[in-house]
Structure formats: structure tokens, C-alpha cells
Design a protein around this motif. Structure first.
Motif, mmCIF file in Angstrom:
data_model
loop_
_atom_site.group_PDB
_atom_site.id
_atom_site.type_symbol
_atom_site.label_atom_id
_atom_site.label_comp_id
_atom_site.label_asym_id
_atom_site.label_seq_id
_atom_site.Cartn_x
_atom_site.Cartn_y
_atom_site.Cartn_z
ATOM 1 N N VAL A 37 0.840 -1.196 0.000
ATOM 2 C CA VAL A 37 0.000 0.000 0.000
ATOM 3 C C VAL A 37 0.876 1.247 0.000
ATOM 4 N N ALA A 38 1.929 1.247 0.804
ATOM 5 C CA ALA A 38 2.820 2.406 0.869
ATOM 6 C C ALA A 38 3.503 2.648 -0.470
ATOM 7 N N LEU A 39 3.923 1.587 -1.148
ATOM 8 C CA LEU A 39 4.573 1.749 -2.440
ATOM 9 C C LEU A 39 3.614 2.259 -3.502
ATOM 10 N N SER A 40 2.388 1.778 -3.485
ATOM 11 C CA SER A 40 1.440 2.205 -4.505
ATOM 12 C C SER A 40 0.958 3.629 -4.272
ATOM 13 N N GLN A 41 0.991 4.111 -3.045
ATOM 14 C CA GLN A 41 0.533 5.453 -2.753
ATOM 15 C C GLN A 41 1.661 6.474 -2.717
ATOM 16 N N ARG A 42 2.886 6.031 -2.877
ATOM 17 C CA ARG A 42 4.034 6.922 -2.850
ATOM 18 C C ARG A 42 4.018 7.813 -4.091
ATOM 19 N N PRO A 43 4.243 9.099 -3.938
ATOM 20 C CA PRO A 43 4.245 9.977 -5.111
ATOM 21 C C PRO A 43 5.430 9.666 -6.022
ATOM 22 N N GLU A 44 5.195 9.815 -7.311
ATOM 23 C CA GLU A 44 6.264 9.573 -8.272
ATOM 24 C C GLU A 44 7.227 10.741 -8.253
ATOM 25 N N ASN A 45 8.485 10.430 -8.186
ATOM 26 C CA ASN A 45 9.509 11.466 -8.191
ATOM 27 C C ASN A 45 10.343 11.285 -9.449
ATOM 28 N N ARG A 46 9.962 11.935 -10.499
ATOM 29 C CA ARG A 46 10.649 11.793 -11.781
ATOM 30 C C ARG A 46 12.029 12.447 -11.753
ATOM 31 N N GLU A 47 12.199 13.443 -10.912
ATOM 32 C CA GLU A 47 13.456 14.167 -10.874
ATOM 33 C C GLU A 47 14.616 13.247 -10.501
ATOM 34 N N SER A 48 14.415 12.393 -9.495
ATOM 35 C CA SER A 48 15.492 11.513 -9.060
ATOM 36 C C SER A 48 15.799 10.461 -10.132
ATOM 37 N N ASP A 49 14.777 10.009 -10.872
ATOM 38 C CA ASP A 49 15.010 9.043 -11.938
ATOM 39 C C ASP A 49 15.849 9.663 -13.045
ATOM 40 N N ASP A 50 15.531 10.917 -13.402
ATOM 41 C CA ASP A 50 16.306 11.597 -14.434
ATOM 42 C C ASP A 50 17.750 11.767 -14.006
ATOM 43 N N THR A 51 17.949 12.109 -12.744
ATOM 44 C CA THR A 51 19.303 12.292 -12.224
ATOM 45 C C THR A 51 20.066 10.977 -12.266
ATOM 46 N N ARG A 52 19.410 9.901 -11.898
ATOM 47 C CA ARG A 52 20.052 8.591 -11.888
ATOM 48 C C ARG A 52 20.474 8.188 -13.300
ATOM 49 N N VAL A 53 19.592 8.382 -14.273
ATOM 50 C CA VAL A 53 19.912 8.037 -15.656
ATOM 51 C C VAL A 53 21.064 8.900 -16.147
ATOM 52 N N ARG A 54 21.032 10.180 -15.824
ATOM 53 C CA ARG A 54 22.098 11.090 -16.241
ATOM 54 C C ARG A 54 23.450 10.637 -15.683
ATOM 55 N N GLU A 55 23.458 10.198 -14.425
ATOM 56 C CA GLU A 55 24.706 9.739 -13.813
ATOM 57 C C GLU A 55 25.202 8.441 -14.447
ATOM 58 N N TYR A 56 24.282 7.519 -14.741
ATOM 59 C CA TYR A 56 24.694 6.279 -15.402
ATOM 60 C C TYR A 56 25.279 6.561 -16.782
ATOM 61 N N LEU A 57 24.670 7.473 -17.506
ATOM 62 C CA LEU A 57 25.205 7.825 -18.826
ATOM 63 C C LEU A 57 26.580 8.471 -18.706
ATOM 64 N N ARG A 58 26.754 9.314 -17.705
ATOM 65 C CA ARG A 58 28.051 9.951 -17.489
ATOM 66 C C ARG A 58 29.121 8.891 -17.213
ATOM 67 N N ILE A 59 28.798 7.920 -16.387
ATOM 68 C CA ILE A 59 29.747 6.851 -16.064
ATOM 69 C C ILE A 59 30.032 6.019 -17.306
ATOM 70 N N ASP A 60 28.985 5.716 -18.081
ATOM 71 C CA ASP A 60 29.142 4.903 -19.286
ATOM 72 C C ASP A 60 30.036 5.594 -20.308
ATOM 73 N N ARG A 61 29.939 6.909 -20.392
ATOM 74 C CA ARG A 61 30.763 7.660 -21.341
ATOM 75 C C ARG A 61 32.190 7.832 -20.869
ATOM 76 N N GLY A 62 32.452 7.527 -19.594
ATOM 77 C CA GLY A 62 33.805 7.614 -19.067
ATOM 78 C C GLY A 62 34.173 9.011 -18.606
#
Length: 65
Positions: A37-62
Motif C-alpha cells: 500500500v505504501a509503495l502504490s501510494q508513494r508519489p512519483e519522483n521523476r526528478e530523481s530518476d532523471d538524475t540517476r539516468v544522467r549519472e549512469y550515462l556519465r559513467i558509461d561515457r567515461g
């Protein structure tokens, strides 16, 4: 070469999903775990997902920092 008559699947009618919905209606809040119930009612935080993807891409690019 065509398939044998027994090898053709009939299109589904959504019975599986309908049964899940029926169980959820019947059990209500009592049947769900508090963590679910807590997971389904948790608000979506798109900002942290974008940051995470950006960091993974930065690491992948070296790149550093």
C-alpha cells in the motif's frame, strides 16, 4: 507449412485480470500488505530518476565529475 489446429491459441478474454480485480474488490484493504500500500501510494519522483539516468550515462561515457 501451416501449424496444426491444436497449435493455435485462442485469443484471451481477460479472465485472468478480471479474477485479480475481483479478488482485490473482495479482500479490500485487509488483503494487502502495508508495504504494498505504501509503495502504490508513494508519489512519483521523476526528478530523481532523471538524475540517476544522467549519472549512469556519465559513467558509461567515461566522464569524471
Amino acid at each position: 507449412m501451416s501449424r496444426h489446429l491444436a497449435d493455435h491459441r485462442a485469443p484471451t478474454k481477460g479472465a485472468r485480470a478480471r479474477n485479480f480485480w475481483k479478488l482485490e474488490r473482495e479482500q479490500g484493504e485487509e488483503g494487502t500488505h502495508p508495504a504494498s500500500v505504501a509503495l502504490s501510494q508513494r508519489p512519483e519522483n521523476r526528478e530523481s530518476d532523471d538524475t540517476r539516468v544522467r549519472e549512469y550515462l556519465r559513467i558509461d561515457r567515461g566522464l569524471r565529475s
